[in-house]
Design an enzyme around this catalytic site. Sequence first.
Site, PDB file in Angstrom:
ATOM      1  N   THR A 125       0.823  -1.215   0.000  1.00  0.00           N
ATOM      2  CA  THR A 125       0.000   0.000   0.000  1.00  0.00           C
ATOM      3  C   THR A 125       0.857   1.264   0.000  1.00  0.00           C
ATOM      4  O   THR A 125       0.536   2.247  -0.688  1.00  0.00           O
ATOM      5  CB  THR A 125      -0.952   0.007   1.212  1.00  0.00           C
ATOM      6  OG1 THR A 125      -1.822  -1.118   1.131  1.00  0.00           O
ATOM      7  CG2 THR A 125      -1.774   1.282   1.268  1.00  0.00           C
ATOM      8  N   THR A 127      32.760 -39.968 -15.075  1.00  0.00           N
ATOM      9  CA  THR A 127      31.598 -40.131 -14.207  1.00  0.00           C
ATOM     10  C   THR A 127      32.125 -40.367 -12.802  1.00  0.00           C
ATOM     11  O   THR A 127      33.144 -41.034 -12.620  1.00  0.00           O
ATOM     12  CB  THR A 127      30.728 -41.325 -14.650  1.00  0.00           C
ATOM     13  OG1 THR A 127      31.524 -42.513 -14.657  1.00  0.00           O
ATOM     14  CG2 THR A 127      30.168 -41.104 -16.049  1.00  0.00           C
ATOM     15  N   SER A 134      46.097 -14.319  -7.265  1.00  0.00           N
ATOM     16  CA  SER A 134      46.572 -14.453  -5.894  1.00  0.00           C
ATOM     17  C   SER A 134      47.375 -13.230  -5.499  1.00  0.00           C
ATOM     18  O   SER A 134      48.092 -12.647  -6.311  1.00  0.00           O
ATOM     19  CB  SER A 134      47.438 -15.711  -5.760  1.00  0.00           C
ATOM     20  OG  SER A 134      48.014 -15.786  -4.473  1.00  0.00           O
ATOM     21  N   LYS A 174      49.603 -16.889 -10.720  1.00  0.00           N
ATOM     22  CA  LYS A 174      48.395 -17.702 -10.558  1.00  0.00           C
ATOM     23  C   LYS A 174      47.193 -16.967 -11.161  1.00  0.00           C
ATOM     24  O   LYS A 174      46.981 -15.777 -10.925  1.00  0.00           O
ATOM     25  CB  LYS A 174      48.140 -17.979  -9.080  1.00  0.00           C
ATOM     26  CG  LYS A 174      47.057 -19.018  -8.825  1.00  0.00           C
ATOM     27  CD  LYS A 174      46.984 -19.343  -7.325  1.00  0.00           C
ATOM     28  CE  LYS A 174      46.108 -20.557  -7.049  1.00  0.00           C
ATOM     29  NZ  LYS A 174      44.707 -20.310  -7.423  1.00  0.00           N
ATOM     30  N   ASN A 217      42.924 -17.535 -11.801  1.00  0.00           N
ATOM     31  CA  ASN A 217      41.790 -18.331 -11.342  1.00  0.00           C
ATOM     32  C   ASN A 217      40.607 -18.244 -12.304  1.00  0.00           C
ATOM     33  O   ASN A 217      40.484 -17.270 -13.064  1.00  0.00           O
ATOM     34  CB  ASN A 217      41.350 -17.861  -9.957  1.00  0.00           C
ATOM     35  CG  ASN A 217      42.438 -18.022  -8.917  1.00  0.00           C
ATOM     36  OD1 ASN A 217      43.251 -18.942  -9.004  1.00  0.00           O
ATOM     37  ND2 ASN A 217      42.465 -17.130  -7.936  1.00  0.00           N
ATOM     38  N   GLU A 249      33.338 -18.682 -11.120  1.00  0.00           N
ATOM     39  CA  GLU A 249      33.029 -18.486  -9.708  1.00  0.00           C
ATOM     40  C   GLU A 249      31.967 -17.407  -9.513  1.00  0.00           C
ATOM     41  O   GLU A 249      31.092 -17.530  -8.643  1.00  0.00           O
ATOM     42  CB  GLU A 249      34.309 -18.129  -8.956  1.00  0.00           C
ATOM     43  CG  GLU A 249      35.322 -19.270  -8.927  1.00  0.00           C
ATOM     44  CD  GLU A 249      36.714 -18.822  -8.514  1.00  0.00           C
ATOM     45  OE1 GLU A 249      36.873 -17.620  -8.200  1.00  0.00           O
ATOM     46  OE2 GLU A 249      37.630 -19.653  -8.513  1.00  0.00           O
TER      47      GLU A 249
END
Length: 473
Positions: free
Chosen positions: A108, A196, A327, A333, A335, A340
């Site tokens: 409302t 699998t 990193s 490094k 990622n 993500e």
Amino acid sequence: MTEFRTERDSMGEVRLPAKAYFGSQTQRAVENFPVSGQTLPTELIHAMGLVKWAAATANRDLGRLAGSGRQPLDEEQIEALLTACREVADGRFDDQFPVDVFQTGSGTSSNMNANEVIANRAIELSGGDRCSPEKPIHPNDHVNLGQSTNDTFPTAIHVAVGLTIQQSLSGALIACHEVLSEKATQWEKILKIGRTHLADATPLSLGQEIGGMARQLELSADRARRATQAVLELPVGGTAVGSGINTHPEFGQTVCRLLAKETGIGFVEAANHFEANAQRDGLVECHGQLRAVAVTLFNVANNIRWLGSGPRCGFSEIKLPERQPGSSIMPGKVNPVMCESLMQVSARVMGNDQTVAVCGAAGGQFQLNIMMPVMAHATLESIRLLTGGLIAFRRFCLEEMQPNVESCEAAVEKSRSLATGLNPYIGYEQAAALAKEAFATGKTIRQLCIEKNVLPKDQLDEALDPWRMTRPR
């Protein structure tokens, strides 16, 4: 102009910012709900403007505005009212919607916020003084004519959700599907090992693997369409409890027809206004489809993250684009940040689904659900997050990722799963023994078969041909 002005409503006087287009009821809500600092999603504000435009147009066409209540409107005022609604729908007054999401459960406060902004802007457009205590275009009598928050606010939610899915999420899903389909075709001749249980399985092509993901995105686009279908019935015309009190018998269907034409979405008047006012089951169903999309996206992003793992000590079967240093301590490094990001988006959407489900189950008593603002907020946030996550994932991951052909093919010959091709020739038990010996000795299945003269060379080449294992035989 002074800094504040005073307005009066049914509860008395309220002081509010002098330049504000909103009025006393909005100001009361601002003061009552200093909760999160999060206001209504802009998509919902714009949908409210569109619904108010459709309502005003219907009331004009049905002869209600020119003869409404205590103060009929002339043609200039009606045109100003329609223009003001359009301006809200176009986003020109987003800053005039300050009410917190966590407010009255019917919405409302926000419905009156829209009514007040539209009324005051229409007064201004028709040459009046919007700050005057006299309201020749009244928030309740004219802007809210033939409506209740209980049918108008959920109508706006459905319109906002349907439009946002149609204009953003569906296209983002289709675009990702097209990229993955193209990669699947390009990578059809790249042989790799299947997995699998995260354990070696029989071979397939990288194109087949990516093609499965493309199909997941195609099905997700279908789910987005089904999500829209879940909110096509609109409650407008039911007013307070579903009975339609104080509205024209043709008002609901006229509003729905106008909204369908304006949006290109097949909105229709609710088959039963008592259900449509009281329950938000359609919105729960809609978000359930969004949850399914989120589950798919989490899975696709995670699998691509696994395929890109390494680069030397992981699977490294796909080369993911290097977007940023990975990193603060390990030089060099990089990622899988885009994967993500999309996985986090998906997790949030799954959480939002729980919110929507609880609100749908526990919030609807008798003739009204009193959890609608947070349901709208969660649903529109989910659509926005999925869309943004998909666009970024496509641009900065899917389009630029490349196959690592050497890594894909190197794993095939040394895999114990090649022993599966021997089953039709020597049986499962003998093939299993060879697989175990291969693992124990470090030799390949082929080496052992040659040493033990398991099969003639032509049969062995046929049995251990990995490409034969990628199709039914």
